[in-house]
Design a protein around this motif. Structure first.
Motif, short mmCIF file in Angstrom:
data_model
loop_
_atom_site.label_atom_id
_atom_site.label_comp_id
_atom_site.label_asym_id
_atom_site.label_seq_id
_atom_site.Cartn_x
_atom_site.Cartn_y
_atom_site.Cartn_z
N THR A 1 -1.24 -1.44 -11.51
CA THR A 1 -0.96 -0.20 -10.76
C THR A 1 -1.62 0.99 -11.45
OG1 THR A 1 1.15 -1.09 -10.03
CG2 THR A 1 0.88 1.28 -9.87
N ARG B 1 -5.56 0.82 -11.30
CA ARG B 1 -6.07 1.20 -9.97
C ARG B 1 -5.99 2.71 -9.78
NH1 ARG B 1 -3.43 -2.71 -5.46
NH2 ARG B 1 -4.72 -1.47 -4.06
N LEU C 1 -1.57 -8.04 -19.66
CA LEU C 1 -0.34 -7.41 -19.20
C LEU C 1 -0.51 -7.11 -17.69
CD1 LEU C 1 2.21 -6.68 -20.79
CD2 LEU C 1 1.31 -4.38 -21.07
N PRO C 2 -0.10 -8.05 -16.83
CA PRO C 2 -0.35 -7.89 -15.40
C PRO C 2 0.20 -6.58 -14.82
CG PRO C 2 0.40 -10.11 -15.88
CD PRO C 2 0.56 -9.33 -17.15
N GLY C 3 1.27 -6.07 -15.43
CA GLY C 3 1.88 -4.84 -14.94
C GLY C 3 1.00 -3.62 -15.07
N ALA C 4 -0.15 -3.75 -15.76
CA ALA C 4 -1.05 -2.60 -15.92
C ALA C 4 -1.86 -2.32 -14.66
CB ALA C 4 -1.99 -2.85 -17.10
N LEU D 1 5.38 -7.73 -15.81
CA LEU D 1 5.05 -6.71 -14.81
C LEU D 1 5.56 -5.33 -15.21
CD1 LEU D 1 5.70 -8.83 -11.59
CD2 LEU D 1 3.50 -8.18 -12.57
N CYS D 2 6.11 -5.22 -16.41
CA CYS D 2 6.57 -3.93 -16.95
C CYS D 2 7.64 -3.29 -16.07
CB CYS D 2 5.41 -2.96 -17.15
SG CYS D 2 4.10 -3.63 -18.20
N HIS E 1 6.06 -2.87 -23.74
CA HIS E 1 6.24 -2.40 -22.36
C HIS E 1 5.20 -1.32 -22.14
CE1 HIS E 1 7.93 -0.43 -18.86
NE2 HIS E 1 8.07 0.68 -19.54
N LEU E 2 4.44 -1.42 -21.06
CA LEU E 2 3.47 -0.36 -20.75
C LEU E 2 4.15 0.62 -19.80
CD1 LEU E 2 0.54 0.82 -20.87
CD2 LEU E 2 0.09 -0.50 -18.80
N TYR F 1 6.95 3.31 -9.54
CA TYR F 1 5.58 3.04 -9.98
C TYR F 1 5.57 1.78 -10.85
CZ TYR F 1 1.09 4.51 -12.22
OH TYR F 1 -0.19 4.60 -12.71
N LYS G 1 0.84 -1.19 0.00
CA LYS G 1 0.00 0.00 0.00
C LYS G 1 0.88 1.25 0.00
CE LYS G 1 -3.39 2.93 0.85
NZ LYS G 1 -4.08 3.53 -0.31
N PRO G 2 1.07 1.88 -1.15
CA PRO G 2 1.80 3.14 -1.18
C PRO G 2 0.81 4.31 -1.01
CG PRO G 2 1.39 2.40 -3.41
CD PRO G 2 0.70 1.42 -2.50
N LEU H 1 6.77 -1.42 -8.65
CA LEU H 1 6.00 -1.75 -7.45
C LEU H 1 5.60 -3.23 -7.42
CD1 LEU H 1 4.86 -0.03 -5.08
CD2 LEU H 1 2.73 0.10 -6.36
N MET H 2 5.04 -3.70 -8.53
CA MET H 2 4.52 -5.07 -8.55
C MET H 2 5.63 -6.13 -8.61
SD MET H 2 1.08 -4.69 -10.78
CE MET H 2 0.70 -6.40 -10.51
N LEU I 1 -5.34 2.72 -4.39
CA LEU I 1 -3.92 2.40 -4.27
C LEU I 1 -3.17 3.55 -3.58
CD1 LEU I 1 -1.65 0.38 -4.99
CD2 LEU I 1 -1.34 1.62 -7.12
N PHE I 2 -3.24 4.72 -4.19
CA PHE I 2 -2.50 5.86 -3.63
C PHE I 2 -3.35 6.67 -2.65
CE2 PHE I 2 -0.38 5.08 -7.72
CZ PHE I 2 0.91 4.86 -7.26
#
Lengths: 422, 175
Positions: free
Chosen positions: B119, B122, B114-117, A227-228, B62-63, A357, A53-54, A360-361, B141-142
């Protein structure tokens, strides 16, 4: 890519069985740069889940920026991060220059690059010291941070400040690097070149560092891509992603820059904390070479294409368009998107994306399966721009509770080092 | 990879569904200038999962981030991808834009592709108040869990202003 491999169900704030319990860590600790809360789910000593949790340091900077003129936005951008204090201005100025069609003189591009790379050296050394401390290797922390002072002094001599250098302005830079100051830079580079091998030996040839970091906090290549992830976090997993290489800009476009992975050190890619150390140390050497190139090939000419601020503001107010600005910061890709409308001083849209950012994941697969005592070094491994190993509240199914301070976690980490060293 | 390759591939696949597309060429380098490219396309939101699927299958994207732009009665969401990374001068930024009306404020998730999306999705939910259909974790999230205002929505500015504590009294513009 196989998304099934990635566990997206991060929520684990409640205990579900007698054999697991949760350990909240954070969100506030004065010794760390920024606050964040981790809630670990544990089975014995093993981490089986983590929720992150950021947001405790969210200051609404984009919201504020969309109410201010672009010169004021530049000041805000410089204060997004104290360590990457040129990375955000570099990305922002490029985004605005792309949107408004402003040219940057060659000399200014080289000066921006030099300050950006000096920032990488100080940031990577700062991280190396923190990593040594988390492992209980404080002599190495003090050595590395003593060595880091040289680049901080040089930044002060070149820009007037140790942080927040106030160098980029839309269309160029605000200060020159005259010949006499270039001499100071050469001296500092020579200092680092002589020391680098010692630092590599201290970190990479040390038995206790290797034992505590090898196969700990592993991020696989596939997970890093899915996860980019960006920056050294991704490169340590063998992902050859580096904006300076992939889509060159500034003086990087004149040089042959390649993304550094553990293979450049002659070792196979594991993606663990050890590989993170390898990549960052090699990148210090890469930065030294980039700065040397820039100093030797520094073009002459103007520092900025629009020297007067009033004229610059007038140009910016007429600008109509959108632009992307990217910079490879010490921690990875910084990305700024901006849209300008003619007649409006403030940007109508501004989005900032910092490397943490994106990374994070990456923490989720990195923590999984490792031990409580490894939490400090894994948390530090992505070089987060926010973290807090302040306190942990251990909650068991019987309702019992104990508070663990950050010091206790570090103690656990150090005990593990001693245990492993026999 | 060239910008024409990716643009042609998308036009062949999605044809008339693409409502706008353009390539921005920029010149970099001082000694031997070379071009780099930003490619922009716009599609309806219903086509977003198909477009991202195609992108993932063909181009290993890459996102960077999803940005938002409040246009009044709708919000434009820009999915900022980069394709062709890993090679010197190999990368092109590829932005997929989709406009979402505020009276039907939904977008499909792309986290399955794309699981990295996650963050970024949210963040868009909490700051714009949009619903991302199918998001695996829809918590704030924030922003704090109990915060219900959406600060980046320009039509909800009054509501946002009420929640902001003025620390500097003489500064009237920061809200």
């Amino acid at each position: 890519m196989d998304s099934d491999k990635i566990n997206l169900e991060l929520g684990c704030t409640t205990c579900t069985t007698q054999t697991t319990y949760s350990v909240p860590i954070g969100p506030v600790h004065p010794a760390l740069k920024e606050p964040i809360q981790f809630t670990f789910r544990l089975s014995g000593e093993r981490i089986v889940g983590v929720d992150i949790k950021p947001g405790y340091a969210h200051r609404g900077i984009e919201y504020m920026g969309m109410k201010r003129n672009l010169i004021q936005v530049l000041y805000l951008a410089e204060r997004i991060c104290g360590i990457c204090s040129i990375s955000h201005p570099l990305a922002l100025t490029q985004a605005v220059e792309n949107a408004a069609g402003i040219e940057v003189p060659p000399r200014a591009q080289y000066i921006r690059t030099i300050i950006g790379e000096l920032e990488r050296i100080h940031s990577h050394l700062l991280w190396a010291g923190v990593a040594a401390h988390e492992l209980g290797f404080d002599t190495l922390l003090h050595l590395v941070w003593k060595v880091r002072e040289k680049v901080m002094d040089l930044l002060e001599q070149l820009t007037g400040n140790r942080v927040d250098y106030a160098i980029p302005i839309y269309g160029g830079v605000r200060r020159d690097i005259p010949d006499e100051k270039a001499g100071l830079a050469y001296e500092a580079l020579s200092y680092y070149k002589n020391l680098l091998q010692d630092m590599i030996n201290a970190f990479l040839h040390d038995k206790s560092v290797a034992m505590r970091t090898s196969n700990v906090g592993v991020l696989t290549y596939d997970d890093a891509v899915a996860l980019c992830a960006v920056g050294p976090t991704a490169r340590a997993s063998g992902v050859k992603k580096d904006v300076r290489q992939d889509m060159p800009y500034l003086a990087y476009a004149d040089m042959d820059i390649r993304a550094i992975t553990p293979e450049d050190y002659g070792k196979p890619v594991v993606g663990d904390v050890f590989d993170n150390i390898v990549v960052r140390l090699l990148e210090v050497d890469q930065s030294i070479k980039i700065i040397e190139y820039c100093l030797e090939h520094m073009p002459g000419g103007e520092l900025t294409s629009i020297p007067k601020v009033a004229a610059l503001l007038a140009v910016l107010k007429k600008a109509d368009g959108e632009g992307i600005g990217r910079h490879e910061a010490p921690r990875g890709e910084v990305f700024h998107y901006i849209r300008l409308e003619a007649g409006v001083e403030a940007p109508v849209a501004w989005k900032v994306k910092a490397p943490t950012y994106s990374n994070l994941m990456s923490w989720v697969p990195k923590f999984m399966g490792d031990e409580i005592a490894d939490i400090p070094i894994i948390a530090a491994s992505i070089d987060p721009c926010m973290c807090c190993l302040d306190r942990a509240t251990l909650v068991d199914q019987g309702g019992g509770e104990a508070v663990k301070l950050k010091e206790e976690l570090v103690k656990l980490s150090r005990e593990k080092t001693r245990r492993m060293c026999g | 990879m060239t910008p024409d390759e990716i643009l042609t591939a998308f036009k062949e696949k999605f044809g008339a569904v693409i409502t706008d597309s353009h390539v921005v060429e920029r010149t970099v380098g001082t000694t031997a200038p070379r071009p780099v490219y930003d490619v922009w396309i716009e599609i309806p939101r219903a086509q977003l999962p198909a477009a991202v699927t195609y992108l993932c299958d063909r181009f290993s994207p890459h996102l960077s981030v999803i940005s938002g732009d409040d246009l009044g009665d709708m919000v434009a969401f820009n999915y900022h991808f980069a394709v062709g990374w890993g090679e010197r001068y190999g990368e092109i930024t590829f932005t997929i834009r989709t406009r979402v009306p505020k009276d039907d404020f939904h977008l499909p998730t792309i986290t399955g592709l794309l699981p990295g999306a996650l963050t970024s999705e949210r963040e868009k939910q909490e700051f714009y108040g949009i619903t991302i259909d199918g998001i695996p974790d829809g918590r704030n999230l924030f922003l704090p869990e109990d915060m219900t205002i959406h600060p980046w929505r320009k039509d909800l500015e009054e509501e946002t202003q009420k929640s902001v504590k003025r620390i500097v009294k003489w500064e009237e513009r920061d809200g």
